[in-house]
Design an enzyme around this catalytic site. Sequence first.
Site, PDB file in Angstrom:
ATOM      1  N   GLY A 191      78.651 109.072  27.129  1.00 50.03           N
ATOM      2  CA  GLY A 191      78.203 110.442  27.352  1.00 50.03           C
ATOM      3  C   GLY A 191      77.421 110.939  26.157  1.00 50.03           C
ATOM      4  O   GLY A 191      77.506 110.359  25.063  1.00 50.03           O
ATOM      5  N   CYS A 197      81.707 103.521  24.608  1.00 50.30           N
ATOM      6  CA  CYS A 197      80.878 104.455  23.847  1.00 50.30           C
ATOM      7  C   CYS A 197      81.603 105.799  23.675  1.00 50.30           C
ATOM      8  O   CYS A 197      82.614 105.857  22.994  1.00 50.30           O
ATOM      9  CB  CYS A 197      79.514 104.627  24.501  1.00 50.30           C
ATOM     10  SG  CYS A 197      78.276 105.385  23.418  1.00 50.30           S
ATOM     11  N   TYR A 198      81.141 106.877  24.305  1.00 56.51           N
ATOM     12  CA  TYR A 198      81.845 108.151  24.210  1.00 56.51           C
ATOM     13  C   TYR A 198      83.297 107.983  24.669  1.00 56.51           C
ATOM     14  O   TYR A 198      84.218 108.579  24.106  1.00 56.51           O
ATOM     15  CB  TYR A 198      81.154 109.209  25.062  1.00 56.51           C
ATOM     16  CG  TYR A 198      81.850 110.562  25.060  1.00 56.51           C
ATOM     17  CD1 TYR A 198      81.553 111.511  24.086  1.00 56.51           C
ATOM     18  CD2 TYR A 198      82.811 110.883  26.023  1.00 56.51           C
ATOM     19  CE1 TYR A 198      82.199 112.745  24.070  1.00 56.51           C
ATOM     20  CE2 TYR A 198      83.457 112.109  26.018  1.00 56.51           C
ATOM     21  CZ  TYR A 198      83.150 113.041  25.039  1.00 56.51           C
ATOM     22  OH  TYR A 198      83.790 114.256  25.025  1.00 56.51           O
ATOM     23  N   HIS A 256      77.990  98.933  24.819  1.00 57.61           N
ATOM     24  CA  HIS A 256      77.973  99.012  26.284  1.00 57.61           C
ATOM     25  C   HIS A 256      78.025  97.614  26.895  1.00 57.61           C
ATOM     26  O   HIS A 256      76.988  96.944  27.024  1.00 57.61           O
ATOM     27  CB  HIS A 256      76.714  99.729  26.768  1.00 57.61           C
ATOM     28  CG  HIS A 256      76.682 101.182  26.460  1.00 57.61           C
ATOM     29  ND1 HIS A 256      77.158 102.141  27.331  1.00 57.61           N
ATOM     30  CD2 HIS A 256      76.236 101.850  25.372  1.00 57.61           C
ATOM     31  CE1 HIS A 256      77.004 103.343  26.788  1.00 57.61           C
ATOM     32  NE2 HIS A 256      76.444 103.194  25.602  1.00 57.61           N
ATOM     33  N   GLU A 315      78.347  96.891  29.928  1.00 61.19           N
ATOM     34  CA  GLU A 315      77.818  96.903  31.293  1.00 61.19           C
ATOM     35  C   GLU A 315      76.327  96.626  31.378  1.00 61.19           C
ATOM     36  O   GLU A 315      75.822  96.235  32.443  1.00 61.19           O
ATOM     37  CB  GLU A 315      78.137  98.251  31.969  1.00 61.19           C
ATOM     38  CG  GLU A 315      77.333  99.444  31.474  1.00 61.19           C
ATOM     39  CD  GLU A 315      77.905 100.103  30.239  1.00 61.19           C
ATOM     40  OE1 GLU A 315      77.528 101.255  29.971  1.00 61.19           O
ATOM     41  OE2 GLU A 315      78.737  99.483  29.550  1.00 61.19           O
ATOM     42  N   ASP A 363      68.031  99.940  54.030  1.00 61.50           N
ATOM     43  CA  ASP A 363      69.323 100.610  54.233  1.00 61.50           C
ATOM     44  C   ASP A 363      69.522 101.027  55.686  1.00 61.50           C
ATOM     45  O   ASP A 363      70.550 100.732  56.293  1.00 61.50           O
ATOM     46  CB  ASP A 363      69.436 101.835  53.318  1.00 61.50           C
ATOM     47  CG  ASP A 363      69.260 101.473  51.859  1.00 61.50           C
ATOM     48  OD1 ASP A 363      69.560 100.315  51.494  1.00 61.50           O
ATOM     49  OD2 ASP A 363      68.812 102.333  51.083  1.00 61.50           O
ATOM     50  N   LYS A 374      72.699  98.696  46.356  1.00 60.92           N
ATOM     51  CA  LYS A 374      71.579  98.107  47.086  1.00 60.92           C
ATOM     52  C   LYS A 374      71.756  96.608  47.326  1.00 60.92           C
ATOM     53  O   LYS A 374      71.532  96.123  48.438  1.00 60.92           O
ATOM     54  CB  LYS A 374      70.278  98.368  46.327  1.00 60.92           C
ATOM     55  CG  LYS A 374      69.052  97.717  46.945  1.00 60.92           C
ATOM     56  CD  LYS A 374      68.666  98.339  48.274  1.00 60.92           C
ATOM     57  CE  LYS A 374      67.965  99.673  48.051  1.00 60.92           C
ATOM     58  NZ  LYS A 374      67.445 100.232  49.320  1.00 60.92           N
TER      59      LYS A 374
END
Length: 554
Positions: free
Chosen positions: A96, A123-124, A210, A212, A268, A410
């Site tokens: 954040g 992180c945050y 991070h 991710e 989609d 997706k």
Amino acid sequence: MRWPVLGPMRASGMAIFFSFTLAKPSRITYNIFKYTEEEDGLAREMVIVLDFGGQYNQLIARRVRECNVYCEVHPYTLSLEKIKEMNPKGIIFTGGPNSVYDEASPHYQKEIFEAGIPILGICYGSQLIAWSLGGTVETAPVSEYGHTKVEVDKSSVLFQDVEFSTVAWMSHTDYIAQAPEGFRVTARTPVCPVAAMECPERRIYATQFHPEVMHTKEGHKMLQRFVYDVCGCAGDWQMGSFVEETIRQIREKVGEGKVLCALSGGVDSSVAAVLLSKAIGKQLTCVFVDHGLLRKNEGNEVEAVFGPEGPYELNFIRVNAQQRYYEKLKGITEPEQKRKIIGEEFIRVFEEEAKKIGAVDFLVQGTIYPDVIESGLGKSAVIKSHHNVGGLPDVVDFKEIIEPLRMLFKDEVRKAGLELGIPEYLVYRQPFPGPGLGIRIIGEVTEEKVRIVQDADYIYREEIAKAGLDKGLGQYFAGLTNMRSVGVMGDFRTYDYAVALRAVNTSDFMTAECAQIPYEVLFKVTSRIINEVKGVNRVMYDLTSKPPGTIEFE
């Protein structure tokens, strides 16, 4: 296992579906349909991502799902009581932009650390853990941004498979100066003394970097260790099970009712249409609205696939509403307003067609999870209102709205499409937003501007395919800027528009990097557009990544 079909939440002991039960017309109200684990006969597992305003909230959930573990994003305001009801196998705190020592920053009650649920702070989120449990968080003497070499303690469960010196993605101005009592430091950099820390006894872990993002070289290994070794997940999130269960649920829900599907021809809505067709057959009517904002020739292409001559047994209706949309969008320049107008007109057209068909109970949309999150989740920022989420009007003249793909990313939608037997050329076609060219034209949308961007985009895609680059790019298209500039064509002065070309590489459409298209291809595209598309005298190539940009222009 029972998968979410109609709504955005799951819980231990039940799947929660938000339906839209309406009089005609009425404001949306919510009903909850509960299904117990005893009914399923199978246990469920999930990991919750608590969003503290980080830009990678979707990406964290996506990476967890890559480990075959179901994951959802929720705002940090989600109560501890609700979290306990949902019975997650683990919780991840996101990053954040705030400073944790600022009282106005988002925090969470300390009791969450005593709930017995494994926690990973990023992180945050890592700073929040440290600050909440008695550690020290301060402004870092040296901020870290970008690729950073990190030394890890390989005895940590998170780093058992990681090289001692690895590369991670840092993005912070504050840092943990001192870890809380009971925690040990498990990673550091030359300027960050606590790049990671852990308290295995309480199953609490934290990384300042991070894991991710793809820039963290071995981040997937770290997340995999967390969800499997710390959280004890089995990895039962499989697309084959999702398709099978969703078809069964749709049949139960719809019964003998009639269903109207909003078919745009994009990936989609196409997957949603085939999913519903497999479930209920001729009870489904697909309405394809040609709003005049499609790519060149696309209206006819969609009809060729899903119409009477196509491979699917669908009731198919094409509505040509081009002029209706141009009138509604006349003079409108603000992106959010354009999206909402397009979204409302979609619904109104569907209502009109439903009345012609008679007694339609359900409306189906191809909403996917990034649409939901980007349209605003709790107190998270609204990045852009998707026409089938934030763009929906308050009054909807249908009994309920069914969104079978609402919880999928997706690439998961594409996997579902393959499970359904949809050909690869349809599943992997270029993504196209619901509002269409309305958000690829900066400023006011006019019929003339639509013609320009259609022709430019057609040339761009044609040359990309000729160069053999179409299979390797995540997304590419041409957009029309609102800039006009002086040019010279022949012996004459021109004052025409600038076209912007966009091409990105991405696997999940939550982050993206600018694609490095060979110069000779860009040169040929530019030459053709300027010579063949009336009203254009300049072509630009967009080098912006996501973040900070979005893939679409608006």
